[in-house]
Write an enzyme that holds these catalytic residues in place. Sequence first.
Site, PDB file in Angstrom:
ATOM      1  N   SER A 195       0.815  -1.215   0.000  1.00 16.17           N
ATOM      2  CA  SER A 195       0.000   0.000   0.000  1.00 16.17           C
ATOM      3  C   SER A 195       0.846   1.261   0.000  1.00 16.17           C
ATOM      4  CB  SER A 195      -0.929   0.000   1.221  1.00 16.17           C
ATOM      5  OG  SER A 195      -0.176  -0.144   2.408  1.00 16.17           O
TER       6      SER A 195
ATOM      7  N   THR B 223      -1.172   3.750   4.257  1.00 20.89           N
ATOM      8  CA  THR B 223      -0.293   4.900   4.392  1.00 20.89           C
ATOM      9  C   THR B 223       0.774   4.635   5.439  1.00 20.89           C
ATOM     10  OG1 THR B 223      -2.189   6.367   3.979  1.00 20.89           O
ATOM     11  CG2 THR B 223      -0.231   7.383   4.911  1.00 20.89           C
TER      12      THR B 223
ATOM     13  N   THR C 215       2.013   7.214   0.305  1.00 18.84           N
ATOM     14  CA  THR C 215       1.075   6.123   0.045  1.00 18.84           C
ATOM     15  C   THR C 215       0.921   5.859  -1.447  1.00 18.84           C
ATOM     16  OG1 THR C 215      -1.181   5.359   0.505  1.00 18.84           O
ATOM     17  CG2 THR C 215      -0.925   7.657  -0.084  1.00 18.84           C
TER      18      THR C 215
ATOM     19  N   ARG D  11      -7.782   9.614  -8.537  1.00 22.63           N
ATOM     20  CA  ARG D  11      -8.207   9.856  -7.162  1.00 22.63           C
ATOM     21  C   ARG D  11      -7.010  10.248  -6.301  1.00 22.63           C
ATOM     22  NH1 ARG D  11      -6.921   7.479  -1.821  1.00 22.63           N
ATOM     23  NH2 ARG D  11      -8.716   7.886  -0.476  1.00 22.63           N
ATOM     24  N   VAL D  12      -7.213  11.255  -5.457  1.00 20.71           N
ATOM     25  CA  VAL D  12      -6.203  11.683  -4.502  1.00 20.71           C
ATOM     26  C   VAL D  12      -6.828  11.669  -3.120  1.00 20.71           C
ATOM     27  CG1 VAL D  12      -4.728  13.586  -3.736  1.00 20.71           C
ATOM     28  CG2 VAL D  12      -4.968  13.107  -6.187  1.00 20.71           C
ATOM     29  N   GLY D  13      -6.159  11.051  -2.176  1.00 25.78           N
ATOM     30  CA  GLY D  13      -6.658  11.004  -0.806  1.00 25.78           C
ATOM     31  C   GLY D  13      -6.073  12.105   0.057  1.00 25.78           C
ATOM     32  N   ASP D  14      -6.016  11.845   1.345  1.00 23.64           N
ATOM     33  CA  ASP D  14      -5.555  12.867   2.287  1.00 23.64           C
ATOM     34  C   ASP D  14      -4.039  12.950   2.383  1.00 23.64           C
ATOM     35  OD1 ASP D  14      -5.743  10.216   3.580  1.00 23.64           O
ATOM     36  OD2 ASP D  14      -4.980  11.260   5.341  1.00 23.64           O
TER      37      ASP D  14
ATOM     38  N   THR E  71      -4.088   7.987   8.840  1.00 22.49           N
ATOM     39  CA  THR E  71      -4.118   6.842   7.940  1.00 22.49           C
ATOM     40  C   THR E  71      -5.560   6.369   7.821  1.00 22.49           C
ATOM     41  OG1 THR E  71      -3.193   4.646   7.502  1.00 22.49           O
ATOM     42  CG2 THR E  71      -3.705   5.158   9.786  1.00 22.49           C
ATOM     43  N   GLY E  72      -5.860   5.689   6.726  1.00 25.15           N
ATOM     44  CA  GLY E  72      -7.219   5.177   6.573  1.00 25.15           C
ATOM     45  C   GLY E  72      -7.955   5.811   5.414  1.00 25.15           C
ATOM     46  N   HIS E  73      -9.228   6.033   5.609  1.00 28.24           N
ATOM     47  CA  HIS E  73     -10.122   6.508   4.553  1.00 28.24           C
ATOM     48  C   HIS E  73      -9.903   8.004   4.329  1.00 28.24           C
ATOM     49  CE1 HIS E  73     -14.159   5.453   2.551  1.00 28.24           C
ATOM     50  NE2 HIS E  73     -13.720   6.568   2.009  1.00 28.24           N
ATOM     51  N   GLY E  74      -9.144   8.327   3.295  1.00 28.14           N
ATOM     52  CA  GLY E  74      -8.700   9.695   3.077  1.00 28.14           C
ATOM     53  C   GLY E  74      -9.806  10.711   2.909  1.00 28.14           C
TER      54      GLY E  74
END
Length: 332
Positions: A84, A186, A204, A214-217, A237-240
């Site tokens: 990941s 992450t 990440t 897609r871009v997360g946090d 970490t986790g669901h961005g």
Amino acid sequence: MHSRRFFIKKIGLSTLSVGLFTTASQAFSFGTKAKSNKPIVLSTWDFGLKANEEAWKILSQGGRALDAVEQGVRLTEADPEERSVGYGGRPDRDGKVTLDACIMDENANIGSVAALKNIKHPISVARAVMEKTPHVMLVGEGALQFAKSQGFLEENLLTEPSEKEWKEWLKTAKYEPVVNIENHDTIGMIALDAKGNLSGACTTSGMAYKMHGRVGDSPIIGAGLYVDNEIGAATATGHGEEVIRTVGSHLVVELMRQGNSPQKACEEAVQRIIKFTQKRGKTLDNIQVGFIALNKQGEYGAYCIHGGFNYAKYDAKGNELIKGKSYLKNNG
């Protein structure tokens, strides 16, 4: 009248003397309690143990926290077994491995890259953005072009095991991230060095089989990472998407500014995410978010939604993996 004025003056001086004594005593007392636990480094998940060892090589020699966090997460980025982060990371639904990262130092200098392809160490590209450009974030082809201009080499990041998993996923193409597996996405690292300065890094390959682009946090300063050298640092970490919604890491640091301990600040930030999720009529079944936090005294804490989140801590007492406290006790 003279004696009355003298009495009042005498009382005032006595009160002032007591006040000064009390203030001095409090200052001495507070100074004693505020002895810092430094250097110290925290990082997310069990792969943080090896990353911490790399960071500690720098911190234990009096090195800068910024250098420590960069070198620490580079180790994870280069490990093909960590599916990941970086090389060997799971691809998006189009089979492309795209990487996100950001870095922040004690002086609020920041650098970030998002949707970067074919570069093994996005954290070092993010640092180059911070130090060698007038910008704070580069994305996609622009980020790749900049990386190559700085001497970073292109290479295929999709390993055979990750490609095999992706092709198996294509048979159903269901996007159903599993808490603490695909959401285990992450490495965030925060450190306090011997000089009392804080820095952080976050990197990440993002959620497995995400939509392309897609871009997360993780590359967003204030969401995936935030450092305030007067107060503390936090990373997520986790669901961005949920972390972005609450500007989570910045929230944790601001809660510490208000006097909360790192542990309490992480708990309050997770509660905010839970509240927002429930307001939107969503369940917590497939949403995992975890925070770790560190203040200027070297105190630390962590909290998450689901059980199963852990983090690594390395200080003078050694390197250890700690089970994070959670709102829900399942999955762990």
